[in-house]
Design a protein around this motif. Structure first.
Motif, PDB file in Angstrom:
ATOM      1  N   GLY A  10       0.863  -0.951   0.011  1.00  0.00           N
ATOM      2  CA  GLY A  10       0.472  -0.444  -0.084  1.00  0.00           C
ATOM      3  C   GLY A  10       0.654   1.259   0.266  1.00  0.00           C
ATOM      4  N   LEU A  11       0.243   2.631   0.601  1.00  0.00           N
ATOM      5  CA  LEU A  11       0.737   3.542   0.791  1.00  0.00           C
ATOM      6  C   LEU A  11       1.373   3.485   1.461  1.00  0.00           C
ATOM      7  N   VAL A  12       2.266   4.584   1.845  1.00  0.00           N
ATOM      8  CA  VAL A  12       2.479   5.137   3.100  1.00  0.00           C
ATOM      9  C   VAL A  12       3.661   5.960   3.283  1.00  0.00           C
ATOM     10  N   GLN A  13       3.382   6.727   4.545  1.00  0.00           N
ATOM     11  CA  GLN A  13       4.121   8.166   5.057  1.00  0.00           C
ATOM     12  C   GLN A  13       5.748   7.364   5.108  1.00  0.00           C
ATOM     13  N   PRO A  14       6.712   7.915   4.995  1.00  0.00           N
ATOM     14  CA  PRO A  14       8.766   8.062   5.231  1.00  0.00           C
ATOM     15  C   PRO A  14       8.182   8.197   6.479  1.00  0.00           C
ATOM     16  N   GLY A  15       9.252   6.594   7.116  1.00  0.00           N
ATOM     17  CA  GLY A  15       9.087   6.324   8.374  1.00  0.00           C
ATOM     18  C   GLY A  15       8.289   5.390   8.678  1.00  0.00           C
ATOM     19  N   GLY A  16       7.339   4.963   7.996  1.00  0.00           N
ATOM     20  CA  GLY A  16       5.865   4.322   8.638  1.00  0.00           C
ATOM     21  C   GLY A  16       6.432   2.793   8.500  1.00  0.00           C
TER      22      GLY A  16
END
Length: 118
Positions: A10-16
């Protein structure tokens, strides 16, 4: 019929974080060497992590050491990849790979897309 079915991308933010799963069937999973590969845009497919059949020995690409963890549940015929501290450069399609213990036959999943972006 051999199946390797990846899920959890999926889509995740940096650091996630994300956890990929690979459900296996149709071959002797518990005696197979299992790996995760990835292929980013315009790049060649590369090995991310690998785990021996009994799960005691693992290997990681330098780029993911300390951030990713590969594991397996031989009772559930499932391979996992826990991905923490994700970076934009981890964006890729992630593939589950199996090499059987006796015949060294190789199988691939269809891939799961991981996108790291703010």
């Amino acid at each position: 019929q051999v199946q390797l079915v990846e899920s959890g991308g999926g889509l995740v933010q940096p650091g996630g974080s994300l956890r990929l799963s690979c459900a296996a069937s149709g071959f002797p999973f518990s005696s197979s060497f299992m790996s995760w590969y990835r292929q980013g845009p315009g790049k060649e497919r590369e090995l991310v992590a690998a785990i021996a059949s009994a799960g005691g020995s693992t290997n990681y690409a330098d780029s993911v050491k300390g951030r990713f963890t590969i594991s397996r549940d031989n009772a559930e015929n499932t391979l996992y990849l826990q991905m923490n501290s994700l970076k934009p450069e981890d964006t890729a399609k992630y593939y589950c790979n199996a090499v059987t213990g006796r015949t060294y036959t190789t199988y691939w999943g269809q891939g799961a897309q991981v996108t790291v972006s703010s």
